[in-house]
Design a protein around this motif. Structure first.
Motif, PDB file in Angstrom:
ATOM      1  N   ARG A  52       0.831  -1.213   0.000  1.00 55.17           N
ATOM      2  CA  ARG A  52       0.000   0.000   0.000  1.00 55.17           C
ATOM      3  C   ARG A  52       0.854   1.246   0.000  1.00 55.17           C
ATOM      4  O   ARG A  52       0.542   2.236  -0.657  1.00 55.17           O
ATOM      5  CB  ARG A  52      -0.927   0.014   1.212  1.00 55.17           C
ATOM      6  CG  ARG A  52      -2.094  -0.943   1.057  1.00 55.17           C
ATOM      7  CD  ARG A  52      -2.864  -0.989   2.326  1.00 55.17           C
ATOM      8  NE  ARG A  52      -2.249  -2.067   3.102  1.00 55.17           N
ATOM      9  CZ  ARG A  52      -2.615  -2.473   4.277  1.00 55.17           C
ATOM     10  NH1 ARG A  52      -3.592  -1.886   4.889  1.00 55.17           N
ATOM     11  NH2 ARG A  52      -2.023  -3.468   4.875  1.00 55.17           N
ATOM     12  N   SER A  53       1.954   1.189   0.737  1.00 53.94           N
ATOM     13  CA  SER A  53       2.860   2.328   0.805  1.00 53.94           C
ATOM     14  C   SER A  53       3.486   2.599  -0.563  1.00 53.94           C
ATOM     15  O   SER A  53       3.585   3.740  -1.005  1.00 53.94           O
ATOM     16  CB  SER A  53       3.950   2.044   1.843  1.00 53.94           C
ATOM     17  OG  SER A  53       4.786   3.132   2.011  1.00 53.94           O
ATOM     18  N   THR A  54       3.872   1.542  -1.257  1.00 52.56           N
ATOM     19  CA  THR A  54       4.454   1.679  -2.588  1.00 52.56           C
ATOM     20  C   THR A  54       3.439   2.275  -3.560  1.00 52.56           C
ATOM     21  O   THR A  54       3.764   3.159  -4.357  1.00 52.56           O
ATOM     22  CB  THR A  54       4.950   0.307  -3.097  1.00 52.56           C
ATOM     23  OG1 THR A  54       5.887  -0.214  -2.154  1.00 52.56           O
ATOM     24  CG2 THR A  54       5.615   0.424  -4.450  1.00 52.56           C
ATOM     25  N   ALA A  55       2.194   1.810  -3.470  1.00 50.39           N
ATOM     26  CA  ALA A  55       1.138   2.328  -4.351  1.00 50.39           C
ATOM     27  C   ALA A  55       0.890   3.808  -4.077  1.00 50.39           C
ATOM     28  O   ALA A  55       0.778   4.615  -5.015  1.00 50.39           O
ATOM     29  CB  ALA A  55      -0.148   1.535  -4.164  1.00 50.39           C
ATOM     30  N   LEU A  56       0.826   4.186  -2.810  1.00 48.17           N
ATOM     31  CA  LEU A  56       0.612   5.598  -2.464  1.00 48.17           C
ATOM     32  C   LEU A  56       1.777   6.470  -2.922  1.00 48.17           C
ATOM     33  O   LEU A  56       1.573   7.593  -3.369  1.00 48.17           O
ATOM     34  CB  LEU A  56       0.433   5.762  -0.953  1.00 48.17           C
ATOM     35  CG  LEU A  56      -0.942   5.549  -0.392  1.00 48.17           C
ATOM     36  CD1 LEU A  56      -0.908   5.658   1.134  1.00 48.17           C
ATOM     37  CD2 LEU A  56      -1.933   6.542  -0.960  1.00 48.17           C
ATOM     38  N   PRO A  61       2.119  10.991  -3.410  1.00 49.06           N
ATOM     39  CA  PRO A  61       3.269  11.068  -2.514  1.00 49.06           C
ATOM     40  C   PRO A  61       3.039  11.939  -1.276  1.00 49.06           C
ATOM     41  O   PRO A  61       3.544  11.628  -0.197  1.00 49.06           O
ATOM     42  CB  PRO A  61       4.389  11.631  -3.387  1.00 49.06           C
ATOM     43  CG  PRO A  61       3.763  12.068  -4.659  1.00 49.06           C
ATOM     44  CD  PRO A  61       2.422  11.439  -4.753  1.00 49.06           C
ATOM     45  N   THR A  62       2.266  12.997  -1.403  1.00 52.30           N
ATOM     46  CA  THR A  62       1.993  13.854  -0.252  1.00 52.30           C
ATOM     47  C   THR A  62       1.161  13.101   0.786  1.00 52.30           C
ATOM     48  O   THR A  62       1.421  13.183   1.986  1.00 52.30           O
ATOM     49  CB  THR A  62       1.259  15.144  -0.692  1.00 52.30           C
ATOM     50  OG1 THR A  62       2.061  15.785  -1.681  1.00 52.30           O
ATOM     51  CG2 THR A  62       1.048  16.088   0.459  1.00 52.30           C
ATOM     52  N   LEU A  63       0.186  12.351   0.314  1.00 42.68           N
ATOM     53  CA  LEU A  63      -0.638  11.549   1.215  1.00 42.68           C
ATOM     54  C   LEU A  63       0.215  10.476   1.889  1.00 42.68           C
ATOM     55  O   LEU A  63       0.079  10.227   3.093  1.00 42.68           O
ATOM     56  CB  LEU A  63      -1.797  10.902   0.458  1.00 42.68           C
ATOM     57  CG  LEU A  63      -2.705   9.991   1.278  1.00 42.68           C
ATOM     58  CD1 LEU A  63      -3.332  10.732   2.456  1.00 42.68           C
ATOM     59  CD2 LEU A  63      -3.777   9.385   0.382  1.00 42.68           C
ATOM     60  N   LYS A  64       1.115   9.845   1.137  1.00 40.83           N
ATOM     61  CA  LYS A  64       1.989   8.829   1.719  1.00 40.83           C
ATOM     62  C   LYS A  64       2.828   9.430   2.837  1.00 40.83           C
ATOM     63  O   LYS A  64       2.972   8.843   3.910  1.00 40.83           O
ATOM     64  CB  LYS A  64       2.892   8.199   0.676  1.00 40.83           C
ATOM     65  CG  LYS A  64       3.740   7.082   1.292  1.00 40.83           C
ATOM     66  CD  LYS A  64       4.916   6.716   0.449  1.00 40.83           C
ATOM     67  CE  LYS A  64       5.770   5.675   1.101  1.00 40.83           C
ATOM     68  NZ  LYS A  64       6.442   6.114   2.309  1.00 40.83           N
ATOM     69  N   HIS A  65       3.373  10.616   2.614  1.00 39.25           N
ATOM     70  CA  HIS A  65       4.176  11.290   3.638  1.00 39.25           C
ATOM     71  C   HIS A  65       3.333  11.543   4.893  1.00 39.25           C
ATOM     72  O   HIS A  65       3.793  11.327   6.018  1.00 39.25           O
ATOM     73  CB  HIS A  65       4.740  12.601   3.077  1.00 39.25           C
ATOM     74  CG  HIS A  65       5.592  13.335   4.044  1.00 39.25           C
ATOM     75  ND1 HIS A  65       6.858  12.927   4.387  1.00 39.25           N
ATOM     76  CD2 HIS A  65       5.350  14.459   4.767  1.00 39.25           C
ATOM     77  CE1 HIS A  65       7.359  13.760   5.274  1.00 39.25           C
ATOM     78  NE2 HIS A  65       6.462  14.699   5.515  1.00 39.25           N
ATOM     79  N   GLU A  66       2.104  11.988   4.696  1.00 42.12           N
ATOM     80  CA  GLU A  66       1.216  12.251   5.821  1.00 42.12           C
ATOM     81  C   GLU A  66       0.874  10.957   6.564  1.00 42.12           C
ATOM     82  O   GLU A  66       0.878  10.918   7.797  1.00 42.12           O
ATOM     83  CB  GLU A  66      -0.064  12.930   5.321  1.00 42.12           C
ATOM     84  CG  GLU A  66      -0.896  13.508   6.425  1.00 42.12           C
ATOM     85  CD  GLU A  66      -2.049  14.348   5.901  1.00 42.12           C
ATOM     86  OE1 GLU A  66      -3.036  14.451   6.647  1.00 42.12           O
ATOM     87  OE2 GLU A  66      -1.979  14.886   4.782  1.00 42.12           O
ATOM     88  N   VAL A  67       0.602   9.895   5.821  1.00 49.82           N
ATOM     89  CA  VAL A  67       0.302   8.599   6.437  1.00 49.82           C
ATOM     90  C   VAL A  67       1.516   8.109   7.238  1.00 49.82           C
ATOM     91  O   VAL A  67       1.370   7.646   8.376  1.00 49.82           O
ATOM     92  CB  VAL A  67      -0.114   7.555   5.373  1.00 49.82           C
ATOM     93  CG1 VAL A  67      -0.141   6.146   5.953  1.00 49.82           C
ATOM     94  CG2 VAL A  67      -1.469   7.920   4.790  1.00 49.82           C
TER      95      VAL A  67
END
Length: 115
Positions: A52-56, A61-67
């Motif tokens: 999931r992290s790779t997909a985000l 990328p901004t959402l992944k950083h926030e997650v």
């Protein structure tokens, strides 16, 4: 209180850290080392990359950083709670830094000084 730098105590710390990783991410770490210096417990952990992290990362990328930020905050809260409840530790601070590109996390637990 048990001797904090014993191998058995370090194994308990690693077990708790990995349990929290499994609860939050579905799997444990690929490498985990704990060290204890005076009143500071330090975890050096290499985490697994989540699909999931790779997909985000590719799509948002901004959402992944926030997650990543929020998951790290949740990790800090959980490890504090578990170390207090299960090992009776009293902490001044839980500090954690996570590097998403390499999956490394360093967590420092600053124990309260007994007087």
């Amino acid at each position: 209180m048990p001797q904090l730098d014993s191998n058995e105590y370090k194994k308990k710390l690693c077990h708790l850290y990995n349990e929290i990783s499994k609860e939050l991410f579905g799997f444990g770490t690929t490498l985990l080392k704990v060290s204890i210096e005076q009143n500071i417990i330090t975890f050096h952990a290499k985490h697994r990359r989540s699909p999931r992290s790779t997909a985000l990362e590719g799509e948002a990328p901004t959402l992944k950083h926030e997650v990543d930020f929020y998951m790290s905050s949740i990790y800090k809260k959980r490890i504090r709670d578990r170390l207090e409840q299960e090992l009776g530790l009293s902490m001044d601070a839980v500090l954690r830094d996570y590097d998403p590109p390499t999956q490394w996390a360093i967590t420092n637990i600053i124990l309260k000084q007994t007087e």
